[in-house]
Write an enzyme that holds these catalytic residues in place. Structure first.
Site, PDB file in Angstrom:
ATOM      1  N   GLU A 307      -5.122 -20.331   5.783  1.00  0.00           N
ATOM      2  CA  GLU A 307      -6.291 -20.793   5.814  1.00  0.00           C
ATOM      3  C   GLU A 307      -7.240 -19.671   6.507  1.00  0.00           C
ATOM      4  O   GLU A 307      -8.194 -19.304   5.892  1.00  0.00           O
ATOM      5  CB  GLU A 307      -6.448 -22.037   6.851  1.00  0.00           C
ATOM      6  CG  GLU A 307      -7.980 -22.537   7.256  1.00  0.00           C
ATOM      7  CD  GLU A 307      -8.360 -23.217   5.741  1.00  0.00           C
ATOM      8  OE1 GLU A 307      -9.548 -22.504   5.527  1.00  0.00           O
ATOM      9  OE2 GLU A 307      -7.683 -24.093   5.485  1.00  0.00           O
ATOM     10  N   ASP A 311     -10.238 -17.475   4.607  1.00  0.00           N
ATOM     11  CA  ASP A 311     -11.844 -17.742   4.836  1.00  0.00           C
ATOM     12  C   ASP A 311     -12.327 -16.296   5.262  1.00  0.00           C
ATOM     13  O   ASP A 311     -13.321 -16.147   4.826  1.00  0.00           O
ATOM     14  CB  ASP A 311     -11.858 -18.703   6.192  1.00  0.00           C
ATOM     15  CG  ASP A 311     -11.441 -20.071   5.958  1.00  0.00           C
ATOM     16  OD1 ASP A 311     -11.228 -20.566   4.781  1.00  0.00           O
ATOM     17  OD2 ASP A 311     -11.380 -20.875   7.012  1.00  0.00           O
ATOM     18  N   SER A 555     -11.334 -25.513   0.832  1.00  0.00           N
ATOM     19  CA  SER A 555     -11.140 -24.589   2.027  1.00  0.00           C
ATOM     20  C   SER A 555     -11.757 -23.107   1.658  1.00  0.00           C
ATOM     21  O   SER A 555     -12.204 -22.420   2.574  1.00  0.00           O
ATOM     22  CB  SER A 555      -9.575 -24.333   2.327  1.00  0.00           C
ATOM     23  OG  SER A 555      -9.037 -25.501   2.901  1.00  0.00           O
ATOM     24  N   ASP A 598     -25.513 -26.384 -12.950  1.00  0.00           N
ATOM     25  CA  ASP A 598     -25.174 -28.103 -12.835  1.00  0.00           C
ATOM     26  C   ASP A 598     -23.533 -28.209 -13.655  1.00  0.00           C
ATOM     27  O   ASP A 598     -23.580 -27.452 -14.555  1.00  0.00           O
ATOM     28  CB  ASP A 598     -26.281 -28.712 -13.712  1.00  0.00           C
ATOM     29  CG  ASP A 598     -26.049 -30.196 -13.495  1.00  0.00           C
ATOM     30  OD1 ASP A 598     -25.304 -30.795 -12.876  1.00  0.00           O
ATOM     31  OD2 ASP A 598     -26.798 -30.884 -14.472  1.00  0.00           O
ATOM     32  N   ILE A 599     -22.887 -28.667 -12.981  1.00  0.00           N
ATOM     33  CA  ILE A 599     -21.422 -28.959 -13.468  1.00  0.00           C
ATOM     34  C   ILE A 599     -21.503 -30.323 -13.989  1.00  0.00           C
ATOM     35  O   ILE A 599     -21.733 -31.334 -13.341  1.00  0.00           O
ATOM     36  CB  ILE A 599     -20.565 -29.028 -12.080  1.00  0.00           C
ATOM     37  CG1 ILE A 599     -20.658 -27.449 -11.394  1.00  0.00           C
ATOM     38  CG2 ILE A 599     -19.224 -28.913 -12.893  1.00  0.00           C
ATOM     39  CD1 ILE A 599     -20.579 -26.368 -12.167  1.00  0.00           C
ATOM     40  N   GLY A 617     -27.287 -33.426 -13.314  1.00  0.00           N
ATOM     41  CA  GLY A 617     -27.725 -33.621 -11.944  1.00  0.00           C
ATOM     42  C   GLY A 617     -26.494 -33.865 -10.992  1.00  0.00           C
ATOM     43  O   GLY A 617     -25.477 -33.662 -11.137  1.00  0.00           O
ATOM     44  N   ASP A 619     -23.725 -35.426  -8.669  1.00  0.00           N
ATOM     45  CA  ASP A 619     -22.666 -36.361  -8.978  1.00  0.00           C
ATOM     46  C   ASP A 619     -21.712 -36.288  -7.833  1.00  0.00           C
ATOM     47  O   ASP A 619     -21.578 -35.213  -7.130  1.00  0.00           O
ATOM     48  CB  ASP A 619     -21.833 -35.979 -10.152  1.00  0.00           C
ATOM     49  CG  ASP A 619     -21.378 -34.587 -10.209  1.00  0.00           C
ATOM     50  OD1 ASP A 619     -20.356 -34.072  -9.334  1.00  0.00           O
ATOM     51  OD2 ASP A 619     -21.970 -33.822 -11.195  1.00  0.00           O
TER      52      ASP A 619
END
Length: 640
Positions: A307, A311, A555, A598-599, A617, A619
């Site tokens: 982690e 990061d 993450s 937009d996905i 839009g 979601d």
């Protein structure tokens, strides 16, 4: 000195402030829960002579207006946009009343708790009384049990509900320890060695959202032709058109939060930088150790280092060598820590109210178990302009009052100009380990009800979901919702109502693309929807203990988004403007819709369903989409 602080100080020192005559009123249920979190079992009644620090959190005034205050400095159309509050103004605005202090104190004294056992916090917001379990049961009309987790951890909590006199209840936020199970951020079970490698079983409530891995990578690619196989900093720059050189790095700040024993490895940073950002070899994050936070832990491998390495390697490479990154490393290795310990460390007013030294929730320092022996951190560090956290709980693990009081603190950080990002989770519409809710509130692998993630469901944080470059696709092709190893967490809260800033976007989704599920699957009553935005979360090349791993998770999405937003702050600060602060009202505005990619493809499965679907839009899979940096920068530079 003002009269009120002088009076509060007198009470806290036990001086001659007359207690009001005790009132007699019926006892009412103050908090309850139908089930206990998964993995816990009551083993026996708690001993009546066991002493516990009973902590009473007092109701803060003006919380009903906190959203209005926040919108006033955060909404793009507000004339006060960017005029963030000072910490002193925040503390004064939400300071509990003397009436609340006296009411609770009088209740304790009238029930036989001697004055010398009753202490008031410095801010006058939290009253502590060391009482026996028998006394606590009498005060709260409940029974206390010793609970044991499947990992061997023990905890004292009361059974199902606790009660307060009606006239006291209206002055009290919550009482601890009662119904709130262990919220320290640590592995759900000990880190184990298997086949010579240490693997993590970290989980929401006890560990990070926790990146997932498919193992080590033999060949490292840094060409854009391979972004469908491996994500590197250059892939992310290409995906989000993110090219930026800091102009005001001394005035800008970005922070990453990690919880010991998760720890980064300095040599892994250099291995990563040699491949992807050679000018940064030798560069390290600025350590902000909170309550003994350390990277000198006793284990190593993906479970300990995955982690933190993920990061820091990506956020540092993306912001570049000119911009320092602050590492908020929280908790010692012996006891660990909670989100509240972190909030204590960056906001002095929180230590004495919502963070409050509760042994059932937070790491208590000096560590009674032999770890960090210094004083607990309280307002030691200033909050960065952007803070990213890749850890979470599931809502069902905590009580609504506990979540609401912590959520309020994120609103206060927003008031002070901090952007708070949280990963949305990696299990689609399900909880950790793909468990789902049952009608009685418990969870199981065959549950049918969607299980939301906290703090992502808090309306005052920005929740970040995950996307992917589809297998075989080019980096210039549209991304889809992540469907490799993990699924983007998203859905609707069971606790928080829908904030005004997202109503239009969410109602558009529900009207045009209604989910094929009834109210017995998810909360359809107008609740907070998440995530808010998204970024890539699949196939990251991460250096861990001298090797490269292929890593997946929201993450990754959150720190990448933090790096992009930090660049926006840098540009604004360079021309004398304020940081962007709480961004949700802005990113949901009509003007900013064009600043996101937009996905429209993919879902977030769970609970025996395909989950929700990505659509034009906003979601509940990918939010408003992924960032288009040049467009975001241009629009935010136009704001005052």
């Amino acid at each position: 000195m003002l009269l009120v602080p002088r009076l509060l100080l007198a009470i806290s020192l036990g001086l001659s402030v007359a207690a009001a005559s005790p009132q007699i009123s019926p006892r009412v249920r103050h908090e309850s829960r139908s089930t206990i979190p998964g993995g816990w079992t009551p083993v026996h009644r708690a001993g009546g002579d066991t002493v516990i620090p009973l902590k009473v959190g007092l109701v803060q005034p003006n919380l009903a207006s906190i959203e209005d205050y926040l919108m006033d400095v955060s909404h793009p159309d507000s004339p006060n946009y960017g005029n963030h509050w000072s910490p002193a103004r925040v503390a004064q605005t939400f300071r509990p009343s003397v009436d609340s202090v006296e009411t609770v104190r009088s209740w304790l004294l009238s029930n036989g708790v001697e004055p010398h056992r009753v202490k008031l916090s410095q801010s006058g917001s939290w009253i502590t009384a060391n009482v026996t379990v028998a006394e606590a049961e009498g005060l709260l009309g409940t029974e206390y049990y010793v609970y044991e987790h499947q990992n061997g951890h023990k905890h004292i909590a009361c059974d199902k509900a606790y009660h307060l006199p009606e006239h006291v209840s209206k002055h009290v936020d919550l009482v601890m320890p009662t119904l709130h199970f262990d919220a320290k951020v640590k592995p759900r079970a000990p880190l184990e060695k298997r086949d010579g490698k240490i693997q993590s079983v970290g989980a929401p409530g006890f560990g990070p959202v926790s990146p997932k891995t498919t193992g080590t990578i033999k060949n490292i690619f840094d060409e854009l032709d391979h972004c469908d196989e491996q994500i590197t900093p250059n892939c992310l720059r290409a995906l989000y058109d993110f090219v930026y050189t800091p102009l005001a790095p001394k005035r800008n700040s970005i922070g990453i939060v990690e919880y010991t024993p998760q720890a980064y490895v300095p040599s892994d940073l250099d291995l990563f930088f040699k491949n992807f950002s050679n000018s940064q070899v030798g560069q390290r994050p600025v350590m902000a150790s909170i309550d003994g936070g350390t990277i000198d832990v006793s284990g190593s491998g993906f479970g300990y280092n995955g982690e933190s390495n993920l990061d820091l390697q990506y956020v540092m490479a993306l912001v570049g060598h000119k911009q320092n990154v602050t590492l908020y490393q929280v908790g010692d290795e012996v006891q660990g820590a909670s989100f509240n310990n972190f909030l204590d460390g960056i906001d002095g007013s929180y230590c004495t109210y919502e963070g409050g030294d509760d042994p059932s929730q937070d790491g208590i320092y000096p560590d009674p178990y032999g770890g960090y022996q210094g004083k607990e951190d309280c307002g030691t560090y200033s909050p960065a302009h952007v803070i990213s956290t890749s850890y979470s709980y599931d809502e069902y693990e905590l009580t609504p009052a506990y979540m609401q009081r912590q959520c309020n603190e994120y609103a206060k950080l927003g008031l002070m100009g901090t952007t708070v990002l949280y990963s949305s989770g990696d299990s689609g519409v399900a909880a950790y380990n793909r468990n789902c809710l049952n009608p009685d509130g418990s969870v199981s692998p065959d549950g049918k009800i969607f299980a939301p993630t906290f703090p992502s469901t808090c309306p005052y944080v920005t929740s970040v979901g995950a996307t992917q470059v589809n297998p075989g696709a080019k980096v210039t092709d549209p991304e889809s919702a992540c469907a490799q190893v993990i699924y983007s967490g998203g859905g609707f809260s069971n606790v928080f109502k829908m904030p005004d800033y997202q109503k239009t976007a969410v109602e558009n989704y529900l009207t045009k693309y209604p989910p094929p599920y009834s109210a017995d699957r998810y909360n359809t009553t107008g609740s907070r929807a998440y995530p808010d935005i998204s970024a890539n979360g699949a196939n990251y090349a991460v250096a861990i203990q001298g090797e490269y791993y292929s890593v997946y998770g929201t993450s990754a999405s959150s720190p990448v988004t933090a790096a992009i937003l930090s660049a926006v702050n840098d540009a604004r600060l360079a021309i004398g403007k304020k940081p962007i602060g709480f961004i949700n009202p802005t990113i949901y505005s009509t003007t900013f819709q064009k600043a996101f990619n937009d996905i429209t493809n993919g879902t977030n499965p769970g609970c025996g369903t395909a989950g929700f679907s990505a659509q034009p839009g906003w979601d509940p899979v990918t939010g408003v989409g992924t960032p288009n940096f040049p467009k975001l920068l241009a629009l935010w530079l136009l704001k005052q």
